[in-house]
Design a protein around this motif. Structure first.
Motif, PDB file in Angstrom:
ATOM      1  N   VAL A 213      -2.009   9.607   1.323  1.00  0.00           N
ATOM      2  CA  VAL A 213      -3.280   9.424   0.632  1.00  0.00           C
ATOM      3  C   VAL A 213      -4.084   8.418   1.459  1.00  0.00           C
ATOM      4  O   VAL A 213      -3.607   7.330   1.779  1.00  0.00           O
TER       5      VAL A 213
ATOM      6  N   LYS B 219       0.827  -1.206   0.000  1.00  0.00           N
ATOM      7  CA  LYS B 219       0.000   0.000   0.000  1.00  0.00           C
ATOM      8  C   LYS B 219       0.864   1.260   0.000  1.00  0.00           C
ATOM      9  O   LYS B 219       0.589   2.220  -0.729  1.00  0.00           O
TER      10      LYS B 219
ATOM     11  N   THR C 288      -6.226   5.577   2.458  1.00  0.00           N
ATOM     12  CA  THR C 288      -6.486   4.299   1.785  1.00  0.00           C
ATOM     13  C   THR C 288      -7.613   3.570   2.501  1.00  0.00           C
ATOM     14  O   THR C 288      -7.496   3.266   3.681  1.00  0.00           O
TER      15      THR C 288
ATOM     16  N   ALA D 246       1.237   4.053  -3.024  1.00  0.00           N
ATOM     17  CA  ALA D 246       1.024   5.492  -2.830  1.00  0.00           C
ATOM     18  C   ALA D 246       2.230   6.290  -3.313  1.00  0.00           C
ATOM     19  O   ALA D 246       2.085   7.326  -3.975  1.00  0.00           O
TER      20      ALA D 246
ATOM     21  N   GLN E 188       2.763  12.928  -2.877  1.00  0.00           N
ATOM     22  CA  GLN E 188       2.087  11.761  -2.303  1.00  0.00           C
ATOM     23  C   GLN E 188       3.149  10.709  -2.002  1.00  0.00           C
ATOM     24  O   GLN E 188       3.723  10.130  -2.917  1.00  0.00           O
TER      25      GLN E 188
ATOM     26  N   ALA F  72       0.719   5.669   2.167  1.00  0.00           N
ATOM     27  CA  ALA F  72      -0.697   5.312   2.284  1.00  0.00           C
ATOM     28  C   ALA F  72      -1.131   5.506   3.729  1.00  0.00           C
ATOM     29  O   ALA F  72      -0.582   4.878   4.639  1.00  0.00           O
TER      30      ALA F  72
ATOM     31  N   VAL G 234      -3.201   4.177  -5.610  1.00  0.00           N
ATOM     32  CA  VAL G 234      -3.939   3.802  -4.410  1.00  0.00           C
ATOM     33  C   VAL G 234      -4.587   2.454  -4.681  1.00  0.00           C
ATOM     34  O   VAL G 234      -4.902   2.135  -5.838  1.00  0.00           O
TER      35      VAL G 234
END
Length: 453
Positions: free
Chosen positions: A407, A246, A409, A250, A341, A344, A255
């Motif tokens: 970001v 994850k 998740t 990211a 970014q 996650a 994602v």
């Protein structure tokens, strides 16, 4: 300017009377130039009254409950805690209420929330909740939007000690919390780096060289048999494989599920690229220490604490009992990633107000005012960060390069979303990444569709 307007009119009348009585022709020279507001041709005899502040709502001795799965009550150990406790007492008197901080075990928390809201009697007025739990609750109409209990007078913003809006979810703004939102990065064992003669990661980052290739290079250099017994005793990386996929997704601009557009993303090229990279770490270059013997065991998140791993992802709250010096940098960018970014945010949480809370606007206003005191720190979260990190350069790295780059998740919000089995098939069962993504694509989309948009 409103008071000046009245004063200008009085001066005008006074000069006019003097001119009329004396018969002189110097009125234009004696009269002061009118202010922009005094050019109105309609005479006014009095200044406009200043607006008065509305009296606070009397909550009648009500108890405002604020809940989390830890104790949110300020401990009083820092200057900030003491100032907040004093402000809480002041707000309680102002609104005729009492604040109660409710600590519910995590495993019981959401069940208590759901049953109490369905009964029309929320167990707390303000609840801490993970985004992945909040999404289903929002879709079921169990949480209120910020606009429903705040007004223009409420001071939700990004300044000082007050509350700030957190990222939108399910197409609306529901979440708020303190303006202290940190995130995980790649921590590294500085002592081990020095022992192995490895370059400091912050120097690599400052040169703009911190990417997946450099990460793998360092990980391979750190994976060694240092005592010459034929067995590896130092590793380049450790962590939970599912989280690693994850995070690297990211950092590659992707994602694992697109909750905004209700779309599965396991088959997205950025996810596939990240899964292939993580698989290489585990199964090709074999730079990962797996202490439990199970690559997808959550307990691997703590493997780094033994001190024989060079790099590891970790949240700051996991670092309190370490016996070695650490540093931190963001996750390295993938081929399709950017510094905007980097990780996650799988456990993002914030404050929410449940449906059924009475006088929600007044409750929110009173709660927010408990943070309205002069800052005791140079920046929000200073005391906390300095208790976790011993080097200012690490705190600067977090505040300037990691904070705000996560970001959220939400694949765990969707029933039976197959991220775990997707990763397990690749990392444990050595299946093709592309074929595995195709295998779980339909199941993933069906899971998203089941919960709804």
């Amino acid at each position: 300017m409103k008071k000046l307007k009245g004063l200008s009119l009085l001066l005008f009348c006074f000069v006019f009377l003097l001119s009329a009585c004396g018969g002189g022709n110097n009125t234009s020279q004696s009269q002061p130039a009118p202010s922009p507001e005094s050019t109105n041709t309609t005479p006014q005899n009095t200044a406009e009254p200043e607006p008065s502040e509305e009296p606070p709502v009397d909550l009648g001795g009500r108890i405002i409950k604020v809940a989390a799965w830890w104790d949110l009550k300020p401990a009083g150990a820092t200057a900030g805690d003491k100032a907040r406790l004093e402000k809480i007492a002041e707000v309680e008197k102002k609104y005729n209420c009492k604040f109660e901080f409710v600590n519910i075990p995590f495993e019981e928390y959401m069940n208590k929330f759901t049953t109490s809201v369905l009964a029309g009697e929320p167990f707390a007025d303000i609840v801490q909740m993970e985004y992945k739990s909040a999404l289903p609750a929002i879709l079921k109409g169990q949480l209120l939007q910020i606009s429903e209990f705040t007004t223009e007078k409420n001071n939700i913003n990004n300044e000082g000690n007050l509350q700030t809006k957190y990222p939108a979810i399910a197409g609306g703004e529901y979440a708020f919390d303190n303006p202290i939102s940190l995130g995980p990065g790649i921590h590294y064992n500085r002592e081990l780096f020095k022992k192995l003669g490895l370059p400091d990661l912050q120097e690599i980052y400052s040169k703009g060289e911190w990417n997946w290739d450099k990460f793998l290079e360092i990980a391979k250099q750190a994976t060694k048999d240092t005592d010459n017994d034929g067995k590896t005793d130092v590793w380049g990386f450790s962590g939970w494989a599912i989280d690693a996929v994850k995070h690297f997704t990211a950092a590659n601009g992707g994602v694992t599920v697109d909750s905004q557009n209700a779309k599965e993303m396991l088959s997205d090229p950025r996810t596939i690229e990240a899964a292939e990279f993580v698989n290489r770490l585990y199964n090709v270059d074999k730079v990962v220490r797996v202490k439990t013997g199970n690559k997808t065991n959550w307990e691997e998140t703590n493997t780094f604490k033994d001190g024989n791993v060079a790099m590891f992802p970790a949240a700051e709250w996991m670092l309190g009992d370490l016996t070695f010096d650490i540093g931190i940098v963001p996750f390295p960018n993938g081929p399709q990633g950017s510094s905007e970014q980097t990780y996650a945010n799988t456990s993002a949480s914030a404050k929410f107000i449940p449906k059924g809370v009475k006088d929600a606007a007044a409750v929110y206003q009173a709660y927010e005012e408990t943070f309205d005191f002069p800052p005791t720190e140079e920046y929000p979260g200073q005391d906390y960060l300095e208790s976790m990190y011993g080097n200012q350069e690490d705190i600067d790295m977090i505040l300037q390069h990691i904070k705000g780059t996560g970001v959220i998740t939400l694949d765990e919000a969707y029933p039976d979303y197959p991220t775990n089995t997707f990763v397990e098939d690749i990392i444990v069962n050595n299946q093709s990444v592309t074929a595995t993504a195709e295998k779980y694509k339909q199941q993933a989309q069906a899971s998203v569709d089941k919960l709804g948009k």
